[in-house]
Enzyme design. Structure first.
Site, mmCIF file in Angstrom:
data_model
loop_
_atom_site.group_PDB
_atom_site.id
_atom_site.type_symbol
_atom_site.label_atom_id
_atom_site.label_comp_id
_atom_site.label_asym_id
_atom_site.label_seq_id
_atom_site.Cartn_x
_atom_site.Cartn_y
_atom_site.Cartn_z
ATOM 1 N N ARG B 29 101.178 136.882 113.837
ATOM 2 C CA ARG B 29 101.255 135.493 114.325
ATOM 3 C C ARG B 29 100.247 135.231 115.464
ATOM 4 N NH1 ARG B 29 107.234 134.152 115.649
ATOM 5 N NH2 ARG B 29 107.750 135.364 113.796
ATOM 6 N N ARG B 33 101.643 129.400 118.452
ATOM 7 C CA ARG B 33 101.970 128.442 119.510
ATOM 8 C C ARG B 33 101.742 128.925 120.932
ATOM 9 N NH1 ARG B 33 107.765 126.448 119.044
ATOM 10 N NH2 ARG B 33 108.160 128.169 117.606
ATOM 11 N N ARG B 42 97.368 121.725 116.133
ATOM 12 C CA ARG B 42 98.638 121.392 115.476
ATOM 13 C C ARG B 42 99.006 119.921 115.739
ATOM 14 N NH1 ARG B 42 102.642 119.459 114.625
ATOM 15 N NH2 ARG B 42 104.801 120.170 114.410
#
Lengths: 360, 360
Positions: B29, B33, B42
């Site tokens: 990942r 974020r 995003r």
């Protein structure tokens, strides 16, 4: 408090790895939301905490599953966070969100000022519940007392609530290990005193739930969880009443550490469903009894599937003494109570007739 | 598509268990974020799904972490549920709740009518993203393509969303195993075709995330997860392009099954942080490379603690070839990017100078 009849109960015999007439069975969270009568009492209590803190109501829900099913043990209805609550952290529940602590630990001073609660003074409602349940059980089944483990309590006390990763707690362990051990030392003394008091009040077996031990990498597990489980086992061995009560340790998700857990001096290990209980038995040998380990989700399958999977666990454990049948984790609220009856009755029928269990 | 420079990259060399100049590192990942530039893209995309389905934006976020950190691999930015989406189940995201499928599988007919998606026709946006990323990478680092495992996809397709226990999926496996295998067979063919198409489009290594395999009891894991991972490995070996691409299998929480996973014919295993990677290496020997396994929460600790724990993982793996450094699970949104730089640089520095890695 133990008497001959209690000593002869198959649950306590199995924990001592003595022969039994059939495999004893109980279910983690057996007094819980899947039972309509539990939901009714919980409604009447007004809140989960009122239920846990009112000895008469805690006694009522503890006994409910034994009225329905041929269970071989009762377990005190309580919460694992009673000790942090008694330390002044302010346990409360937010509907749908689980337990919260109003005053989580945020500094070294917060940790250093924590004292060891006096169980009869600070947790009297638990001791009263134990005494009442023991009396009401009247020898029908042994009573299990319990506590959260030091590591698991520390996780909640540092985060203030549940968490997927308990990052604050783990970060404290990495950044300030000495301070974390100060906290765990206080907690180990508190848990041991709490369990010893439950034994003095009438609990006949003691269980420690190390719910979050399995989140730790191996070296961290040994340092921050296992070490303090061993300390509790040693403290209980030095207690005049608790020394005779079998101690069950359950570190969920920590199957890499079964041998080390068995070496703590406990009587039995809880085993989750992600390992073959036969393999667990081969690894720990006859040092300890094993409690488990059916996947709790099996109860959502059909009665035929439940019977098949119960048989598989019994076969997997094999013809040794020292097996207490249980789920590998707590029963969930969606389960049909009729499926629990299938499980309990199947354990008894198949272990009585099968070759899996030696007869006493 | 592989060329000499790519073959010589330390990430691909380590997957082939060849000597490397320093231990390669990437982070599950890594395009996520915790990066402010990811959050900005995003935001611009309007939704997670628009981001994943727009090749230019997927390419942009895939490359972002490589601009910041000395990472040794890029991984396609996508979602593990693209295949069920291509099958018509209607993938969408509810803010703060994770992925949902609008039309979960609710009957045998739902399962029997599923077809194997054609990757170029039904998942063209993924193939376009792979081609674009590969071109934009221009040989800086190899590109990893990926998919969810058949079992993990089946869990979501039956539940329609994430779940703590995936009780519906497990109950189907117990109650109607033949029907579950029909579903898993379709999924294995779909995943293999999807991964082979990613290889043809330019992916240089392939990874299967068996995120929910670890929820299964051992016998169920072998029957419903492992078997179909092996089938994928076999199907890829028969593909003219994919047969040369190293396949990495990651069954989170399934450390009891490392030997069996290593026997599927894959090149490498992902390893979570709950086992010593040295013990994992002893168990699988030199059959496969290992990828892992720092606890992702270490990144929430201090830079000193991060360095210490990185060194511990390198020391634990020891002086063998075949190590790709990674976290034991994905990085979380709360992490300071500066801590990621500490991790990446420490892996390189300590493995270059230390005794842990043989030099090429």
């Amino acid at each position: 408090m133990p008497n001959t009849a209690a000593r002869d109960h198959r649950f306590l015999r199995a924990l001592r790895r003595e022969p039994v007439d059939m495999t004893p069975v109980w279910i983690m969270r057996q007094a819980g939301r899947y039972l309509p009568e539990y939901r009714a009492t919980r409604q009447r209590a007004g809140s989960f905490l009122a239920l846990a803190k009112t000895p008469e109501l805690a006694c009522e829900v503890t006994l409910q599953p034994l009225a329905r099913f041929a269970l071989d043990a009762a377990i005190l209805f309580s919460d694992i966070l009673t000790v942090p609550d008694a330390m002044g952290l302010g346990l409360h529940f937010v509907e749908g969100e689980g337990p919260k602590l109003a005053r989580p630990l945020r500094s070294a001073a917060d940790i250093e000022r924590l004292g060891v609660p006096d169980p009869e003074r600070d947790l009297g409602y638990v001791m009263d519940a134990v005494r009442l349940i023991r009396r009401e059980l009247a020898g029908r089944a042994p009573l299990i007392g319990f506590s959260g483990s030091p590591w698991t309590l520390a996780c909640y006390m540092i985060e203030g609530e549940g968490s997927a990763s308990f990052a604050r707690a783990k970060a404290l362990a990495w950044n300030e290990p000495a301070l974390m051990h100060t906290l765990l030392d206080t907690l180990a003394k508190s848990v041991a005193a709490y369990l010893a008091a439950q034994a003095a009040a009438g609990a006949q077996a003691l269980m420690v739930f190390d719910t979050w031990g399995g989140l730790l990498a191996p070296a961290q597990f040994r340092e921050f969880s296992l070490r303090w489980l061993g300390e509790i086992a040693a403290l209980l061995k030095a207690d005049p009443v608790a020394k005779d009560m079998p101690l069950i340790l359950f570190s969920k998700g920590a199957n890499a550490h079964l041998e080390a857990l068995a070496d703590t001096g406990c009587a039995a290990l809880g085993v989750d469903w992600t390992i073959s209980i036969g393999e667990a038995r081969r690894r720990v040998g006859s040092r300890v009894a094993l409690q488990g380990n059916l996947d709790p989700v099996v109860l959502a399958a059909s009665p035929d599937a439940i019977r098949r999977e119960v048989q598989a666990v019994l076969d997997d454990f094999g013809a040794h003494s020292g097996h207490v049948f249980n789920l590998g984790h707590g029963i969930t609220p969606d389960i049909d109570p009729a499926h629990v009856a299938v499980l309990v009755d199947t354990v008894h029928e198949m272990s009585r007739n099968g070759a899996a269990v030696s007869t006493g």
